[in-house]
Design a protein around this motif. Sequence first.
Motif, PDB file in Angstrom:
ATOM      1  N   ARG A   1     -45.118   4.541  13.711  1.00  0.00           N
ATOM      2  CA  ARG A   1     -46.300   3.861  14.246  1.00  0.00           C
ATOM      3  C   ARG A   1     -47.203   4.830  14.997  1.00  0.00           C
ATOM      4  N   GLU A   2     -46.602   5.758  15.767  1.00  0.00           N
ATOM      5  CA  GLU A   2     -47.428   6.704  16.528  1.00  0.00           C
ATOM      6  C   GLU A   2     -48.182   7.637  15.594  1.00  0.00           C
ATOM      7  N   PHE A   3     -47.491   8.163  14.567  1.00  0.00           N
ATOM      8  CA  PHE A   3     -48.154   9.059  13.633  1.00  0.00           C
ATOM      9  C   PHE A   3     -49.172   8.311  12.771  1.00  0.00           C
ATOM     10  N   THR A   4     -48.931   7.022  12.531  1.00  0.00           N
ATOM     11  CA  THR A   4     -49.927   6.242  11.787  1.00  0.00           C
ATOM     12  C   THR A   4     -51.226   6.155  12.562  1.00  0.00           C
ATOM     13  N   ARG A   5     -51.115   5.890  13.885  1.00  0.00           N
ATOM     14  CA  ARG A   5     -52.331   5.861  14.705  1.00  0.00           C
ATOM     15  C   ARG A   5     -52.990   7.238  14.748  1.00  0.00           C
ATOM     16  N   LEU A   6     -52.159   8.285  14.845  1.00  0.00           N
ATOM     17  CA  LEU A   6     -52.718   9.633  14.837  1.00  0.00           C
ATOM     18  C   LEU A   6     -53.393   9.935  13.504  1.00  0.00           C
ATOM     19  N   GLY A   7     -52.772   9.481  12.397  1.00  0.00           N
ATOM     20  CA  GLY A   7     -53.381   9.679  11.088  1.00  0.00           C
ATOM     21  C   GLY A   7     -54.701   8.951  10.953  1.00  0.00           C
TER      22      GLY A   7
ATOM     23  N   ARG B   1     -37.037  15.883   9.476  1.00  0.00           N
ATOM     24  CA  ARG B   1     -37.823  16.111   8.263  1.00  0.00           C
ATOM     25  C   ARG B   1     -38.610  14.876   7.874  1.00  0.00           C
ATOM     26  N   ARG B   2     -38.012  13.689   8.051  1.00  0.00           N
ATOM     27  CA  ARG B   2     -38.660  12.450   7.609  1.00  0.00           C
ATOM     28  C   ARG B   2     -39.668  11.947   8.627  1.00  0.00           C
ATOM     29  N   ARG B   3     -39.292  11.943   9.910  1.00  0.00           N
ATOM     30  CA  ARG B   3     -40.118  11.286  10.915  1.00  0.00           C
ATOM     31  C   ARG B   3     -40.974  12.251  11.728  1.00  0.00           C
ATOM     32  N   LEU B   4     -40.612  13.546  11.763  1.00  0.00           N
ATOM     33  CA  LEU B   4     -41.380  14.504  12.566  1.00  0.00           C
ATOM     34  C   LEU B   4     -41.950  15.629  11.710  1.00  0.00           C
ATOM     35  N   GLY B   5     -41.048  16.330  11.002  1.00  0.00           N
ATOM     36  CA  GLY B   5     -41.503  17.483  10.240  1.00  0.00           C
ATOM     37  C   GLY B   5     -42.491  17.127   9.145  1.00  0.00           C
ATOM     38  N   GLY B   6     -42.202  16.029   8.399  1.00  0.00           N
ATOM     39  CA  GLY B   6     -43.114  15.614   7.324  1.00  0.00           C
ATOM     40  C   GLY B   6     -44.514  15.302   7.823  1.00  0.00           C
ATOM     41  N   PRO B   7     -44.651  14.389   8.820  1.00  0.00           N
ATOM     42  CA  PRO B   7     -45.999  14.107   9.343  1.00  0.00           C
ATOM     43  C   PRO B   7     -46.687  15.335   9.927  1.00  0.00           C
ATOM     44  N   LEU B   8     -45.931  16.192  10.651  1.00  0.00           N
ATOM     45  CA  LEU B   8     -46.554  17.386  11.221  1.00  0.00           C
ATOM     46  C   LEU B   8     -47.053  18.320  10.122  1.00  0.00           C
ATOM     47  N   THR B   9     -46.294  18.433   9.032  1.00  0.00           N
ATOM     48  CA  THR B   9     -46.741  19.257   7.907  1.00  0.00           C
ATOM     49  C   THR B   9     -48.021  18.693   7.299  1.00  0.00           C
ATOM     50  N   VAL B  10     -48.070  17.361   7.163  1.00  0.00           N
ATOM     51  CA  VAL B  10     -49.281  16.730   6.615  1.00  0.00           C
ATOM     52  C   VAL B  10     -50.488  17.022   7.492  1.00  0.00           C
ATOM     53  N   PHE B  11     -50.314  16.859   8.816  1.00  0.00           N
ATOM     54  CA  PHE B  11     -51.447  17.088   9.716  1.00  0.00           C
ATOM     55  C   PHE B  11     -51.840  18.564   9.751  1.00  0.00           C
ATOM     56  N   CYS B  12     -50.875  19.463   9.656  1.00  0.00           N
ATOM     57  CA  CYS B  12     -51.212  20.897   9.617  1.00  0.00           C
ATOM     58  C   CYS B  12     -51.989  21.228   8.351  1.00  0.00           C
ATOM     59  N   ASP B  13     -51.563  20.661   7.213  1.00  0.00           N
ATOM     60  CA  ASP B  13     -52.299  20.890   5.967  1.00  0.00           C
ATOM     61  C   ASP B  13     -53.721  20.346   6.064  1.00  0.00           C
TER      62      ASP B  13
ATOM     63  N   SER C   1     -24.236  14.421  13.133  1.00  0.00           N
ATOM     64  CA  SER C   1     -25.417  14.509  14.011  1.00  0.00           C
ATOM     65  C   SER C   1     -26.407  15.523  13.467  1.00  0.00           C
ATOM     66  N   ILE C   2     -25.890  16.672  13.025  1.00  0.00           N
ATOM     67  CA  ILE C   2     -26.783  17.683  12.445  1.00  0.00           C
ATOM     68  C   ILE C   2     -27.469  17.147  11.196  1.00  0.00           C
ATOM     69  N   LEU C   3     -26.690  16.485  10.318  1.00  0.00           N
ATOM     70  CA  LEU C   3     -27.272  15.963   9.076  1.00  0.00           C
ATOM     71  C   LEU C   3     -28.282  14.856   9.344  1.00  0.00           C
ATOM     72  N   PHE C   4     -27.912  13.887  10.192  1.00  0.00           N
ATOM     73  CA  PHE C   4     -28.795  12.758  10.447  1.00  0.00           C
ATOM     74  C   PHE C   4     -30.049  13.203  11.185  1.00  0.00           C
ATOM     75  N   PHE C   5     -29.879  14.020  12.212  1.00  0.00           N
ATOM     76  CA  PHE C   5     -31.049  14.414  12.998  1.00  0.00           C
ATOM     77  C   PHE C   5     -31.928  15.393  12.237  1.00  0.00           C
ATOM     78  N   ARG C   6     -31.330  16.167  11.335  1.00  0.00           N
ATOM     79  CA  ARG C   6     -32.158  17.007  10.465  1.00  0.00           C
ATOM     80  C   ARG C   6     -33.002  16.146   9.541  1.00  0.00           C
ATOM     81  N   ARG C   7     -32.376  15.094   8.997  1.00  0.00           N
ATOM     82  CA  ARG C   7     -33.145  14.182   8.155  1.00  0.00           C
ATOM     83  C   ARG C   7     -34.201  13.444   8.980  1.00  0.00           C
ATOM     84  N   PHE C   8     -33.815  13.058  10.206  1.00  0.00           N
ATOM     85  CA  PHE C   8     -34.795  12.387  11.063  1.00  0.00           C
ATOM     86  C   PHE C   8     -35.985  13.309  11.333  1.00  0.00           C
TER      87      PHE C   8
END
Length: 543
Positions: A286-292, A254-266, A245-252
């Motif tokens: 899909r949600e972050f795509t619309r936000l992007g 980083r991939r689905r939340l942390g990565g897009p948030l880092t892009v938008f912060c930059d 759970s720690i490994l999968f949700f950490r990847r989730f």
Amino acid sequence: MRVQKEKRAPRDGRVRTVFDNMPLMRSFFLYAAGCVLASLVVSSVLILGLMSAYDTFQRAAWKGRVDVEGGPYVYDAATDELIPAVAIELSSATEMSDRIAFLGMRDRSDGGLLVGDGSGGVINAETGASIGYATLKMVRSDPSLTVYDWGGNYTVADYQESDGSPYDLVSIDGSNLAAYDARERSERMPVEGPIARLGEGDDTFVVSNIGYFVSQDSMAYETPLMIALRVSAGLSPFVVLIVFSILFFRRFYRRRLGGPLTVFCDCADRVARQDLDFVTPEVPGREFTRLGDAFEKMRASLEASQRELWRTAEERRRLNAVFAHDLRTPVTVLKGTVEMIRLRIERGEAPRAGTLQTIADQVERLESYAAAMGGIAKLEDRKVERDCVPAEDLARMLMAHAQEFVGARRSGLALSFDAAGMGKQMLSVDRSLVDEVLGNVLSNACGHARSRVAMTCALDGDGPGGLLAITVTDDGPGFTEEALRRGCEPFYGEAKDADHFGLGLNIVRILTRLHGGDVALANTEAGGASVTVTFAVDDALEE
């Protein structure tokens, strides 16, 4: 003829594209399902490995031991031994008693089960130990074996003394079994009938009203290592699930939340630094795509606004430079005239006739320049006030305005009008602004035309909006190469005078850009000038 097939994207690329475009809820479900599935597989393999190791140690711990049958047994006083027996129910269905006869055989063998022998033919598949009957020697020497009373054959006095519950599960010491058996045999109901006589007439059988069973504590053979393996096997599913759970949700994250948030912060940091020369990267979800997409629209709008501000500032700088350059002539004339007057006065001579008129003319020229500059500044702050007008009505109004203007300016000029490309939709325009632009363009055309002026109105674009394009051409000499490049610059003109400062086309460009359009200069194939002005006619409809 060979037809070339369309190349398809790799399957893994298509799968990644579909996965990246999934909503966050669905992708979270897939991550969770993958986590559970991986946890099940890994924990199953881990449990099998741990239990296999446990079985190995368990077989080693049971090596040389006997897996004891529980019973029933009877005590044979003649041999001081426990004998395997069978329990025979003697009470009938109508009796309220528990009469039982225990019949044992001194032969001590039964289908491969040997008393106290670890080499019997029956094997416990789990422990690998031989299955056999207990002996009194085993009970007395092995602390894992405990003897209990089987119960039954209680008398009325037993029930009365025990308040109706004479049976008490109490362990019996193997060394005191003979005394316990003799006492309980005499106190309980005796075995009567054929079974009792069977025991009296044959030494092979032992009949008793007291039976026993032997309990074997298998946990006594477990080592600390075996206990640890068993506990680990029980806890491994939970531990593996937590780790995955720690490994999968950490990847989730980083991939689905942390990565897009880092892009938008930059991107937000770059916008804060007014660095708009970038494109918002694509992000999964899909949600972050619309936000992007929304962020990219905002960035593009800010970039356009910044470019417009820069263009306005640059035009203002150039306007000031041109204005300062054009002021040099009247200022130079004024300085020279004043110097001449001063010299003549020093020599005692009177100023020449017309000197004061020269000064007055130059002052008036300066005032005109200042008024022109003020007018341009006001134009840039002008608000566009739109109205919804049918395209056909607008075309008729523009034609009437052109006819009135050309007739008043040069009555001998021929005017042709073409509005075939206007259509019938509703347009959103500032009619007064369009009239003012058209007046400036027609004024230039009338000033340079020989005999004819042509005007064309059309909509550039489909749908309810688009651009309104108005083209005015004349049969005059046309624009020079320099005029095509600089014709819309402020104070540019090939034949400026005190009444004309070269601001007509500059005003046209300012007004058309305020209305979302622009101006383009060209020459016709016949050599005459062509001016095309455009206006955005759908902004108000979108609001």
